[in-house]
Motif scaffolding. Structure first.
Motif, PDB file in Angstrom:
ATOM      1  N   ASP A   1       0.502   6.271 -11.189  1.00  0.00           N
ATOM      2  CA  ASP A   1      -0.761   6.576 -12.358  1.00  0.00           C
ATOM      3  C   ASP A   1      -0.018   7.597 -12.875  1.00  0.00           C
ATOM      4  O   ASP A   1      -0.867   7.880 -13.964  1.00  0.00           O
ATOM      5  N   ALA A   2       1.576   8.163 -12.914  1.00  0.00           N
ATOM      6  CA  ALA A   2       1.620   9.684 -13.118  1.00  0.00           C
ATOM      7  C   ALA A   2       2.111   9.504 -14.618  1.00  0.00           C
ATOM      8  O   ALA A   2       2.071   9.641 -15.533  1.00  0.00           O
TER       9      ALA A   2
ATOM     10  N   GLN B   1       0.765  -1.239  -0.274  1.00  0.00           N
ATOM     11  CA  GLN B   1      -0.481   0.134  -0.204  1.00  0.00           C
ATOM     12  C   GLN B   1       0.821   1.513   0.012  1.00  0.00           C
ATOM     13  O   GLN B   1       0.578   2.186   0.507  1.00  0.00           O
ATOM     14  N   ASN B   2       2.136   0.903  -0.907  1.00  0.00           N
ATOM     15  CA  ASN B   2       2.942   2.056  -0.907  1.00  0.00           C
ATOM     16  C   ASN B   2       2.366   3.539  -1.760  1.00  0.00           C
ATOM     17  O   ASN B   2       2.260   3.123  -3.064  1.00  0.00           O
ATOM     18  N   ARG B   3       1.602   4.917  -1.199  1.00  0.00           N
ATOM     19  CA  ARG B   3       0.594   5.976  -1.644  1.00  0.00           C
ATOM     20  C   ARG B   3       1.775   6.556  -3.337  1.00  0.00           C
ATOM     21  O   ARG B   3       1.396   7.080  -3.463  1.00  0.00           O
ATOM     22  N   ARG B   4       3.090   6.960  -2.623  1.00  0.00           N
ATOM     23  CA  ARG B   4       3.271   7.184  -3.800  1.00  0.00           C
ATOM     24  C   ARG B   4       4.091   6.411  -4.917  1.00  0.00           C
ATOM     25  O   ARG B   4       4.175   7.434  -5.700  1.00  0.00           O
TER      26      ARG B   4
ATOM     27  N   ALA C   1       2.147   3.931  -5.875  1.00  0.00           N
ATOM     28  CA  ALA C   1       1.270   4.467  -6.046  1.00  0.00           C
ATOM     29  C   ALA C   1       0.391   5.572  -7.432  1.00  0.00           C
ATOM     30  O   ALA C   1       0.235   5.702  -8.760  1.00  0.00           O
ATOM     31  N   ASP C   2       1.011   6.770  -6.745  1.00  0.00           N
ATOM     32  CA  ASP C   2       1.100   8.293  -7.164  1.00  0.00           C
ATOM     33  C   ASP C   2       1.693   7.843  -8.697  1.00  0.00           C
ATOM     34  O   ASP C   2       1.110   8.902  -9.979  1.00  0.00           O
ATOM     35  N   GLU C   3       2.916   7.598  -8.699  1.00  0.00           N
ATOM     36  CA  GLU C   3       4.002   7.709  -9.811  1.00  0.00           C
ATOM     37  C   GLU C   3       3.683   6.789 -11.408  1.00  0.00           C
ATOM     38  O   GLU C   3       3.793   7.103 -11.645  1.00  0.00           O
TER      39      GLU C   3
END
Length: 127
Positions: free
Chosen positions: A124-125, A115-118, A120-122
């Motif tokens: 999605d980017a 569940q590494n949010r960072r 996941a954001d990368e």
């Protein structure tokens, strides 16, 4: 039946005379120059001439190295030399490498599925 990589073959491509010393060098992994010098010294001084007879006997009995083995890379050649020298150790080495690869793959899988949010954001980017 396909040729076996664990057999001794005469190495005619690197041969000076009949390929026996080059074959021994290829089989053991020892530099061919050392094999030739050792054979010459042993044949002249230690065996009293029987070494030359043995050389011709090996050249007559052994098969020539198949052409399929001429194109293998250096890493494959070293691997098969280790297999011929110590078969048990070679199996342990392969198992160890697979265990290491499996462990590293499990670490990557754990990192990706966490569940590494960072992360996941990368990802999605990048979309």
């Amino acid at each position: 039946m396909p040729p076996r990589r664990t057999r001794f073959y005469l190495d005619k491509t690197n041969a000076k005379f009949l390929g026996v010393c080059a074959g021994i060098s290829d089989y053991t992994g020892i530099d061919v120059l050392f094999v030739r010098v050792a054979f010459a010294l042993l044949a002249i001084f230690a065996t009293g001439g029987i070494g030359f007879l043995a050389y011709f006997l090996v050249a007559w009995l052994a098969d020539t190295k198949p052409r399929a083995f001429d194109y293998e890379d250096r890493e494959d050649r070293k691997f098969w030399q280790k297999v011929r020298a110590r078969p048990g150790a070679s199996v342990r080495d392969v198992r160890s490498k697979f265990r290491d690869i499996d462990r590293r793959l499990a670490d990557v899988e754990l990192h990706v599925t966490s569940q590494n949010r960072r992360l996941a954001d990368e990802i999605d980017a990048l979309r």
